[in-house]
Scaffold this motif. Structure first.
Motif, PDB file in Angstrom:
ATOM      1  N   ILE A 109      -2.379 -17.026  -4.036  1.00  0.00           N
ATOM      2  CA  ILE A 109      -2.267 -15.754  -3.935  1.00  0.00           C
ATOM      3  C   ILE A 109      -0.645 -15.372  -3.951  1.00  0.00           C
ATOM      4  CG2 ILE A 109      -2.323 -13.789  -2.235  1.00  0.00           C
ATOM      5  CD1 ILE A 109      -5.064 -15.139  -1.247  1.00  0.00           C
ATOM      6  N   ASN A 110       0.208 -15.926  -3.585  1.00  0.00           N
ATOM      7  CA  ASN A 110       1.531 -15.579  -3.432  1.00  0.00           C
ATOM      8  C   ASN A 110       2.014 -15.709  -4.962  1.00  0.00           C
ATOM      9  OD1 ASN A 110       2.613 -14.981  -0.830  1.00  0.00           O
ATOM     10  ND2 ASN A 110       2.101 -16.963  -0.409  1.00  0.00           N
ATOM     11  N   THR A 111       1.466 -16.798  -5.552  1.00  0.00           N
ATOM     12  CA  THR A 111       1.970 -16.715  -7.021  1.00  0.00           C
ATOM     13  C   THR A 111       1.253 -15.555  -7.981  1.00  0.00           C
ATOM     14  OG1 THR A 111       1.727 -19.346  -6.866  1.00  0.00           O
ATOM     15  CG2 THR A 111       1.572 -18.050  -9.056  1.00  0.00           C
ATOM     16  N   TYR A 112       0.386 -15.420  -7.646  1.00  0.00           N
ATOM     17  CA  TYR A 112      -0.545 -13.984  -8.073  1.00  0.00           C
ATOM     18  C   TYR A 112       0.203 -12.750  -7.941  1.00  0.00           C
ATOM     19  CZ  TYR A 112      -3.927 -10.249  -8.737  1.00  0.00           C
ATOM     20  OH  TYR A 112      -4.779  -9.283  -9.165  1.00  0.00           O
ATOM     21  N   LEU A 113       0.870 -12.619  -6.684  1.00  0.00           N
ATOM     22  CA  LEU A 113       1.470 -11.445  -6.328  1.00  0.00           C
ATOM     23  C   LEU A 113       2.774 -11.118  -6.756  1.00  0.00           C
ATOM     24  CD1 LEU A 113       0.216 -10.918  -2.666  1.00  0.00           C
ATOM     25  CD2 LEU A 113      -0.302  -9.459  -4.457  1.00  0.00           C
ATOM     26  N   GLU A 114       3.345 -12.392  -7.363  1.00  0.00           N
ATOM     27  CA  GLU A 114       4.800 -12.199  -7.856  1.00  0.00           C
ATOM     28  C   GLU A 114       4.698 -11.478  -9.227  1.00  0.00           C
ATOM     29  OE1 GLU A 114       6.127 -16.250  -8.343  1.00  0.00           O
ATOM     30  OE2 GLU A 114       6.473 -16.894  -6.515  1.00  0.00           O
ATOM     31  N   THR A 115       3.479 -11.606  -9.757  1.00  0.00           N
ATOM     32  CA  THR A 115       3.397 -10.641 -11.207  1.00  0.00           C
ATOM     33  C   THR A 115       2.585  -9.570 -10.708  1.00  0.00           C
ATOM     34  OG1 THR A 115       3.270 -12.828 -12.195  1.00  0.00           O
ATOM     35  CG2 THR A 115       2.350 -10.807 -13.423  1.00  0.00           C
ATOM     36  N   PHE A 116       1.562  -9.445  -9.823  1.00  0.00           N
ATOM     37  CA  PHE A 116       0.863  -8.216  -9.523  1.00  0.00           C
ATOM     38  C   PHE A 116       1.120  -7.913  -8.349  1.00  0.00           C
ATOM     39  CE2 PHE A 116      -1.355 -11.251 -12.566  1.00  0.00           C
ATOM     40  CZ  PHE A 116      -1.343 -10.552 -13.775  1.00  0.00           C
ATOM     41  N   SER A 117       2.272  -7.273  -7.928  1.00  0.00           N
ATOM     42  CA  SER A 117       2.248  -6.993  -6.751  1.00  0.00           C
ATOM     43  C   SER A 117       1.813  -5.508  -6.017  1.00  0.00           C
ATOM     44  CB  SER A 117       3.985  -6.760  -6.739  1.00  0.00           C
ATOM     45  OG  SER A 117       4.476  -5.661  -7.405  1.00  0.00           O
ATOM     46  N   THR A 118       1.105  -4.751  -6.907  1.00  0.00           N
ATOM     47  CA  THR A 118       0.727  -3.597  -6.413  1.00  0.00           C
ATOM     48  C   THR A 118      -0.949  -3.746  -6.054  1.00  0.00           C
ATOM     49  OG1 THR A 118       0.003  -2.897  -8.756  1.00  0.00           O
ATOM     50  CG2 THR A 118       1.967  -2.212  -7.684  1.00  0.00           C
ATOM     51  N   ASP A 119      -1.415  -5.088  -6.297  1.00  0.00           N
ATOM     52  CA  ASP A 119      -2.942  -5.227  -5.864  1.00  0.00           C
ATOM     53  C   ASP A 119      -3.257  -5.442  -4.461  1.00  0.00           C
ATOM     54  OD1 ASP A 119      -5.599  -6.338  -5.834  1.00  0.00           O
ATOM     55  OD2 ASP A 119      -5.466  -7.600  -7.503  1.00  0.00           O
ATOM     56  N   VAL A 120      -3.712  -4.174  -4.050  1.00  0.00           N
ATOM     57  CA  VAL A 120      -3.884  -4.012  -2.565  1.00  0.00           C
ATOM     58  C   VAL A 120      -5.060  -5.000  -2.133  1.00  0.00           C
ATOM     59  CG1 VAL A 120      -2.804  -1.893  -2.381  1.00  0.00           C
ATOM     60  CG2 VAL A 120      -5.252  -1.956  -2.787  1.00  0.00           C
ATOM     61  N   GLU A 121      -5.921  -5.145  -2.705  1.00  0.00           N
ATOM     62  CA  GLU A 121      -6.970  -5.945  -2.183  1.00  0.00           C
ATOM     63  C   GLU A 121      -6.610  -7.569  -1.816  1.00  0.00           C
ATOM     64  OE1 GLU A 121     -10.469  -5.853  -4.863  1.00  0.00           O
ATOM     65  OE2 GLU A 121     -10.858  -3.929  -4.626  1.00  0.00           O
ATOM     66  N   VAL A 122      -5.662  -7.886  -2.764  1.00  0.00           N
ATOM     67  CA  VAL A 122      -5.169  -9.377  -2.831  1.00  0.00           C
ATOM     68  C   VAL A 122      -4.195  -9.335  -1.543  1.00  0.00           C
ATOM     69  CG1 VAL A 122      -4.014 -11.167  -3.927  1.00  0.00           C
ATOM     70  CG2 VAL A 122      -5.583  -9.632  -5.186  1.00  0.00           C
ATOM     71  N   TRP A 123      -3.399  -8.084  -1.289  1.00  0.00           N
ATOM     72  CA  TRP A 123      -2.604  -8.237  -0.132  1.00  0.00           C
ATOM     73  C   TRP A 123      -3.410  -8.309   1.158  1.00  0.00           C
ATOM     74  CZ3 TRP A 123       2.415  -9.346   0.460  1.00  0.00           C
ATOM     75  CH2 TRP A 123       3.310  -9.112  -0.847  1.00  0.00           C
ATOM     76  N   HIS A 124      -4.538  -7.737   1.195  1.00  0.00           N
ATOM     77  CA  HIS A 124      -5.568  -7.598   2.275  1.00  0.00           C
ATOM     78  C   HIS A 124      -5.885  -9.133   2.721  1.00  0.00           C
ATOM     79  CE1 HIS A 124      -9.035  -6.599   4.602  1.00  0.00           C
ATOM     80  NE2 HIS A 124      -8.298  -6.403   5.416  1.00  0.00           N
ATOM     81  N   GLU A 125      -6.314  -9.698   1.351  1.00  0.00           N
ATOM     82  CA  GLU A 125      -6.928 -10.981   1.356  1.00  0.00           C
ATOM     83  C   GLU A 125      -5.613 -11.882   1.919  1.00  0.00           C
ATOM     84  OE1 GLU A 125      -9.510 -13.823  -1.770  1.00  0.00           O
ATOM     85  OE2 GLU A 125      -8.416 -12.049  -2.440  1.00  0.00           O
TER      86      GLU A 125
END
Length: 283
Positions: free
Chosen positions: A150-166
């Protein structure tokens, strides 16, 4: 979808009409209705007896049946669908991802991981595959691997609120509350008036000892919705904790009295069910 509409579609499909079965499956896709046994029942009949009538929708129905059969362990249909989809779309990334799902369904986790990692190497912006890999880690209880993915994913897609919640939920599960606090800060930036985000953030702050900031966010929630019991109880709880540190603070005492009065007024309206809460507030 109107109440009873889905049940009506199922009843019509049960009569065996081709058009009714096709309409049911399309409605299930549109409204994201999750009943894999219904998909297998009617989708398999369509593919067996009326595939040519489906036209280009045949491949959509085949994918739908494939996903349902993977979930239910219907080996014949998952193999049949994947074989025909691969033949029709030999270079499709979507079909390659379905191969990974197939490997997951037969518990060949290592091959599934290789499939997803190869897809991401070729197309790093493939968000669906990122999320499929994360879901696989979570399904297997591999929380540290899921957090890393997830952290790897958020490095690129930092505005994905669903994944931040996950990610926040995983940190809470691990007991890493400070990291969960950071995740909810990101969620509040995206939606600063979300009652759920405000209240959960306030509760996490309370749990990590940030009492004054916690009080402010409970107060914000109570301001946005004066009848929210979760906000009022949170405010009472954090006020008690702060009062222990500063018993001479008159403003704190006034706020506590005001909050308790609001809670008492709320519980008086619910009748006998509120007696226990009223007794607790009066103690």
């Amino acid at each position: 979808m109107e109440p009873g509409e889905y049940e009506s579609l199922v009843a019509k499909a049960n009569l065996g009409g081709h058009a009714a079965m096709a309409e049911l499956l399309q409605s299930m896709r549109t409204h994201k209705i999750h009943q894999p046994e219904i998909v297998i029942l009617h989708g398999a009949r369509l593919l067996s007896t009326g595939q040519s009538k489906l036209g280009s929708d045949a491949w959509t129905v085949m994918e739908q049946v494939f996903l349902a059969s993977c979930e239910l362990g219907a080996d014949d249909w998952r193999s049949y669908c994947l074989r025909h989809l691969t033949k029709k779309f030999p270079t499709s990334i979507r079909v390659e991802r379905l191969k990974g799902i197939y490997q997951e369904s037969i518990k060949d986790w290592g091959e599934a991981k290789k499939t997803y990692e190869k897809l991401l190497k070729d197309k790093p912006e493939d968000t669906v595959t990122h999320k499929r890999l994360i879901a696989m880690y979570k399904q297997r209880g591999q929380v540290p691997e899921a957090v890393q993915a997830i952290n790897t994913y958020l490095e690129t897609f930092s505005t994905d609120v669903e994944v931040w919640h996950e990610l926040a939920e995983l940190y809470i599960e691990q007991g890493s509350l400070q990291r969960a606090v950071f995740c909810f800060e990101e969620l509040l930036v995206a939606n600063p008036r979300s009652m759920y985000h405000i209240l959960t953030y306030a509760e996490l702050l309370y749990s990590t000892g940030e009492l004054e900031l916690s009080r402010k966010y409970f107060a914000l929630a109570a301001h946005l919705d004066g009848a929210c019991l979760r906000a009022l109880w949170g405010l009472v709880t954090v006020n008690y904790a702060l009062a222990e540190k500063d018993k001479a603070n008159e403003k704190m005492a006034q706020l506590q009295t005001f909050t308790i009065d609001r809670l008492k007024a709320a519980y008086k309206k619910v009748g006998p069910q509120g007696k226990l809460a009223l007794a607790l507030l009066s103690s």
